[in-house]
Design a protein around this motif. Structure first.
Motif, PDB file in Angstrom:
ATOM      1  N   LYS A 559      44.575  25.422  30.469  1.00 56.40           N
ATOM      2  CA  LYS A 559      44.571  26.339  31.611  1.00 56.40           C
ATOM      3  C   LYS A 559      45.990  26.838  31.852  1.00 56.40           C
ATOM      4  CE  LYS A 559      40.500  24.351  33.753  1.00 56.40           C
ATOM      5  NZ  LYS A 559      39.960  23.561  34.857  1.00 56.40           N
ATOM      6  N   GLU A 643      38.841  41.886  37.153  1.00 55.74           N
ATOM      7  CA  GLU A 643      38.873  41.625  35.714  1.00 55.74           C
ATOM      8  C   GLU A 643      39.972  42.417  35.021  1.00 55.74           C
ATOM      9  OE1 GLU A 643      34.256  40.551  34.560  1.00 55.74           O
ATOM     10  OE2 GLU A 643      34.877  42.654  34.523  1.00 55.74           O
ATOM     11  N   ARG A 693      34.268  32.921  26.027  1.00 58.57           N
ATOM     12  CA  ARG A 693      33.383  32.296  27.012  1.00 58.57           C
ATOM     13  C   ARG A 693      33.951  30.965  27.491  1.00 58.57           C
ATOM     14  NH1 ARG A 693      27.823  31.584  25.156  1.00 58.57           N
ATOM     15  NH2 ARG A 693      28.256  32.292  23.033  1.00 58.57           N
ATOM     16  N   SER A 694      34.659  30.283  26.582  1.00 55.69           N
ATOM     17  CA  SER A 694      35.263  29.006  27.010  1.00 55.69           C
ATOM     18  C   SER A 694      36.319  29.247  28.093  1.00 55.69           C
ATOM     19  CB  SER A 694      35.875  28.285  25.813  1.00 55.69           C
ATOM     20  OG  SER A 694      37.104  28.879  25.433  1.00 55.69           O
ATOM     21  N   MET A 695      36.838  30.507  28.142  1.00 66.35           N
ATOM     22  CA  MET A 695      37.858  30.835  29.172  1.00 66.35           C
ATOM     23  C   MET A 695      37.226  31.607  30.335  1.00 66.35           C
ATOM     24  SD  MET A 695      41.142  31.796  26.770  1.00 66.35           S
ATOM     25  CE  MET A 695      40.354  33.067  25.819  1.00 66.35           C
ATOM     26  N   ASN A 696      35.917  31.494  30.467  1.00 60.82           N
ATOM     27  CA  ASN A 696      35.169  32.216  31.514  1.00 60.82           C
ATOM     28  C   ASN A 696      35.257  33.731  31.346  1.00 60.82           C
ATOM     29  OD1 ASN A 696      34.381  29.822  32.839  1.00 60.82           O
ATOM     30  ND2 ASN A 696      36.414  29.707  33.793  1.00 60.82           N
ATOM     31  N   GLY A 697      35.549  34.157  30.155  1.00 62.33           N
ATOM     32  CA  GLY A 697      35.616  35.589  29.871  1.00 62.33           C
ATOM     33  C   GLY A 697      34.460  35.999  28.981  1.00 62.33           C
ATOM     34  N   ARG A 698      34.572  37.167  28.403  1.00 59.19           N
ATOM     35  CA  ARG A 698      33.517  37.638  27.510  1.00 59.19           C
ATOM     36  C   ARG A 698      34.086  38.715  26.590  1.00 59.19           C
ATOM     37  NH1 ARG A 698      32.824  40.154  32.355  1.00 59.19           N
ATOM     38  NH2 ARG A 698      32.397  42.419  32.340  1.00 59.19           N
ATOM     39  N   LEU A 714      38.701  39.204  30.845  1.00 61.07           N
ATOM     40  CA  LEU A 714      39.021  37.941  31.502  1.00 61.07           C
ATOM     41  C   LEU A 714      39.065  38.155  33.016  1.00 61.07           C
ATOM     42  CD1 LEU A 714      41.896  36.733  29.176  1.00 61.07           C
ATOM     43  CD2 LEU A 714      39.760  35.493  29.563  1.00 61.07           C
ATOM     44  N   PRO A 715      38.682  37.169  33.785  1.00 66.16           N
ATOM     45  CA  PRO A 715      38.795  37.311  35.245  1.00 66.16           C
ATOM     46  C   PRO A 715      40.261  37.200  35.690  1.00 66.16           C
ATOM     47  CG  PRO A 715      37.971  35.136  34.669  1.00 66.16           C
ATOM     48  CD  PRO A 715      38.081  35.886  33.393  1.00 66.16           C
ATOM     49  N   THR A 717      43.167  36.506  38.769  1.00 67.22           N
ATOM     50  CA  THR A 717      43.274  35.636  39.945  1.00 67.22           C
ATOM     51  C   THR A 717      44.185  36.314  40.957  1.00 67.22           C
ATOM     52  OG1 THR A 717      45.178  34.485  39.022  1.00 67.22           O
ATOM     53  CG2 THR A 717      42.981  33.561  38.589  1.00 67.22           C
TER      54      THR A 717
END
Lengths: 717, 152
Positions: A559, A643, A693-698, A714-715, A717
């Motif tokens: 992270k 995003e 996807r493992s990083m909450n992305g696509r 990617l999202p 913050t």
């Protein structure tokens, strides 16, 4: 009537001849027939003719029947045996008292009837003794006759019982011999017929030389019996006709007809009919008394026949299981061999033919069998059944295919009826070829008769299950082999991608060392070597991710928080490497829109930088691999409220809009990619998808003719 | 006489150093390079006219470079893919009366066992050198195949 001349009498002086003879007969020490008893009565009463009658057994029949008749040797021969009783005899029978000659009294055996005495036999049946030709009974003769009648029933009963016992013993001996002959298996049908012929011969002897016929049936469903054995053995018309077992049996003599029958029963089952006819006489007619002789023999035959049928059924069942065991063993060997072949799935017809061979040997009475397999149609089409293999002169009937369809759809075995080629009754068994709820086809078999042979339905079940298992295994092995090949191809591709840059880097380092100076070319070579090393490092990481995913696990990202500056440096370095390593003859340009990242401002994305480098590098590699010559690969960023999208836009080998999702599947490559460059194993985007996807992305693909935009999202913050 | 080489290699990063190494090892060597299976097969008539002394053949090879007018691959290429393209090229030579004697070195990152997977054997005109080894191994093999006199 010559028998008495050969007899040995008790040496008791003073005893009349007839009394000594009667004593011998009663003791059963001497052979003899009923007619001998009649002879004794003749001598005792000084009659020249004797007729012994049996009364009718029911109200339906009103005439007496002759049990036996005797004539004194002095009377001319060739007198006809009476077919009906005279008036004196009838009177004695009806009134049950002594009847003497009267003006209306007729004659019998060509002699005048003197008297008739009613009598009662030991088995309860009634009869009459008629004395003829004595010229009128004297007082002494009459008394003698009356006395004799008190002991005659007992004598007759003893005689009959002894006769019956001898016959039963003889039949027992014959059947015992048959048992010894048969051993552990049931006798062959012809040999059993020979033994039953012997019993019929003995019965014929006891029944005045009558023709004896034995009619049998093999199951309760048969309405009639067929001739099986008899004596004399020569067949007659009557023996060729089937005998109906239901209804009353002919058991009382009819004028002009000599026929008695007894059913062969064992418990509630009726197995056939034992028939005696055409007694060559005397007395020429059968009586109820004869039925008492016939009955125990019929019971013996019924028991033996039922036992033989049972043994045969057990033997056939054992044989069928043995055949099945052998067949399954053989079939398993065939399946094992077929599964060892590379083209196991394509060997379905040979395997189906082998299954039918086994079925035919285990159920030899089947007239046809077939294996139908489902042929895959389009995605939305219902699979249709196709004939894989068939046996039998006529194959299977039209109904067979419908049955196959039914078994395939319902996944259940059915047993039905279908007329065969001759329009006779026939059975049909259809068993689904399946594993669990997955059906592959159906096995059909047909044969004659109302029911399939014992166990045959189970035989077809087992074979169809074996076929289903084979089909399932062949498919599974095929799929496994495909996976293995894909895995091997993927590993080769990874090796290719890993070793190729290292090979190039090594060669370039050699060249730099050989030049021995540092100039612009040296700088280029070093930059290329660095790019190659990064690429090799990235491919090595891909191999690690590939291994993780292949084990069913997911990669775990670190992270990190990345800002616009971090991302800009990453994209520029990756684009520079790609530009350096791109074939200059192709004229491709890699451009990073640096300002586009400014919109991210101070916002951050949470991502694993090595994962993101991996994804960006893979996208750049693909862009370099599939872009047309002299085109530009543009890298830019798009920022929305939540995003960040890193867009790689290239122009080259097209991706179909429908294939956007499939591009992310493992080992999938679009037809255009396969048919143009041909390279690649289809795991690059699959890895990118999992990493993102493992990083909450696509990852998203947006094709537009020759232009493709791949976005890593990617999202923020 | 200067040896004539044909290189079949689709990776431009490997092609350049390989050409340079050959030039260094074989004085005056004439080198022709093909960068795809399609380009090689298309040039068979040219090679037939003037057969080379040795062909260095990559195995995992693109059918063609991406282009809007790229030629469609024949069925065996579409079905077989790029994994064994070099073997297909070697077999094309074997099938050619005038080229079947030309020696081919399969110069590949694959192991020989990979090439012989599923019971396949190398084409009769081929020998094998792995890319992961020293370049000298390749050069020694080349010298042996074209004759010692050709090298310096």
């Amino acid at each position: 009537m010559t028998a008495h001349a050969e007899m040995t009498y008790i040496d008791e002086p003073g005893l009349p001849y007839w009394l000594r003879r009667l004593s011998l007969i009663a003791q059963g020490d001497q052979p003899g027939a009923l007619v001998d008893v009649a002879e004794l009565l003749g001598h005792a009463t000084r009659s020249r003719g004797i007729v012994l009658w049996e009364s009718p057994s029911s109200a339906d029949s009103d005439d007496l029947s002759v049990l036996t008749a005797w004539l004194h040797p002095s009377v001319p021969r060739m007198r006809a045996i009476p077919s009906t009783a005279d008036a004196v005899t009838r009177e004695a029978d009806v009134r049950r008292t002594l009847a003497l000659s009267n003006p209306n009294g007729g004659s019998l055996l060509g002699l005048l009837v003197d008297a008739a005495l009613p009598l009662e036999y030991a088995d309860g049946s009634r009869g009459v003794l008629t004395l003829c030709g004595s010229g009128g009974l004297t007082g002494g003769a009459f008394d003698t006759a009356a006395e004799l009648l008190t002991i005659l029933p007992a004598v007759l009963a003893v005689r009959r019982e002894r006769k019956t016992l001898a016959l039963v013993n003889a039949a027992n001996d014959i059947m015992h011999e048959a048992d010894i002959e048969s051993g552990t298996q049931p006798l062959p049908r012809q040999e059993l017929q020979a033994y039953f012929n012997q019993i019929c011969a003995r019965l014929s002897e006891s029944m005045y030389g009558a023709d004896v016929s034995l009619y049998l049936r093999e199951c309760d469903a048969d309405a009639s019996c067929a001739y099986f054995a008899g004596w004399p053995a020569a067949t007659t018309n009557a023996r060729t006709a089937p005998i109906v077992v239901s209804g009353p049996r002919p058991c009382s003599p009819q004028p002009g007809v000599a026929l008695i029958e007894e059913l062969l029963t064992n418990g509630t089952h009726v197995w056939g009919v034992l028939r005696c006819e055409s007694a060559s006489g005397p007395p020429a007619y059968f009586t109820h008394t004869d039925l008492t002789i016939l009955r125990p023999v019929a019971a013996q035959l019924a028991r033996y026949w039922a036992n033989w049928l049972n043994r045969r059924a057990l033997f056939e069942e054992n044989q069928s299981w043995r055949h099945l065991a052998n067949g399954i063993t053989e079939f398993n060997q065939i399946l094992t061999q077929a599964l060892r072949q590379d083209d196991a799935k394509d060997r379905q017809p040979q395997v189906a033919a082998a299954a039918l061979r086994v079925a035919s040997s285990v159920v030899p009475t089947s007239t046809g069998a077939a294996v139908y397999v489902a042929a895959a149609g389009g995605k939305k089409e219902r699979p249709s059944l196709q004939l894989a293999s068939a046996t039998g002169d006529h194959g299977v009937s039209e109904a067979g295919r419908a049955q196959a369809e039914h078994a395939y759809r319902s996944r259940k075995r059915t047993v039905g009826h279908v007329p065969n080629a001759d329009d006779a009754d026939g059975w049909i068994v259809s068993a689904p070829i399946r594993v669990g709820q997955q059906a592959y086809g159906a096995l059909i078999a047909e044969g004659p008769g109302s029911e399939p042979p014992a166990n045959s339905a189970q035989v077809y079940d087992i074979l169809s299950d074996q076929l289903g298992l084979y089909r399932h295994l062949a498919h599974t092995m095929d799929a496994l082999k495909t996976v293995q090949n894909e895995q091997a191809d993927a590993m080769e591709d990874l090796k290719h991608q890993l070793v190729s840059p290292l090979r190039a880097a090594t060669d370039r380092t050699d060249l730099v060392l050989r030049l021995g100076r540092f100039d612009r070319r040296t700088q280029y070579e070093l930059e290329a070597t660095r790019g190659l090393c990064r690429k090799a490092s990235r491919v090595a990481m891909s191999a690690g991710v590939f291994a993780t995913l292949s084990k069913g696990q997911l990669p775990e990202p670190r992270k990190e928080r990345l800002g616009a500056g971090d991302l800009r440096r990453m994209l520029i370095a990756a684009a520079a490497d790609c530009q350096t390593l791109s074939n200059p003859e192709m004229g491709r340009r890699f451009t990073v829109n640096r300002q586009s990242l400014d919109t991210l401002d101070k916002r951050l994305v949470q991502a694993d930088s090595s994962f993101l480098q991996q994804c960006v590098g893979n996208l750049f590699d693909n862009a370099d691999k599939y872009s047309y010559p002299n085109t530009e690969v543009t890298i830019s960023a798009t920022v929305t409220d939540h995003e960040l999208a890193i867009n790689v836009i290239s122009t080259g080998v097209p991706v179909r809009s429908d294939d956007r999702r499939r591009c992310l599947e493992r080992n999938w490559r679009g037809p255009e990619a396969r048919n143009s460059t041909g390279e690649g194993s289809g795991i690059g985007l699959w890895i990118v998808d999992h990493l993102m996807r493992s990083m909450n992305g696509r990852v998203e693909l947006h094709p537009d003719n020759d232009t493709l935009c791949v976005a890593l999202i990617l999202p923020t913050t | 006489m200067s040896p004539r080489f044909v290189i079949v290699e689709d990776d431009h990063l490997q092609k350049g150093p390989l050409e340079a190494n050959l030039q260094a090892a074989f004085a005056g060597a004439q080198i022709t390079t093909f960068i795809s299976e399609h380009q090689f097969s298309e040039n068979i008539p040219t090679l037939q006219h003037s057969p080379p002394d040795l062909i260095l053949m990559d195995v995992m090879l693109r059918w063609t470079m991406p282009s809007p007018n790229a030629p469609a691959p024949p069925t065996e290429v579409a079905e077989g893919g790029y994994y064994r393209a070099g073997l297909r090229c070697a077999n094309l030579l074997l099938a050619n009366e005038r080229l079947r004697e030309v020696p081919v070195v399969l110069y590949t990152i694959l192991e020989q066992a990979d090439l012989e997977r599923d019971g396949n054997r190398l084409p009769a005109n081929c020998s094998y050198v792995g890319k992961s080894g020293d370049i000298e191994v390749l050069l020694r093999k080349a010298r042996a195949l074209i004759g010692e006199g050709a090298s310096r």
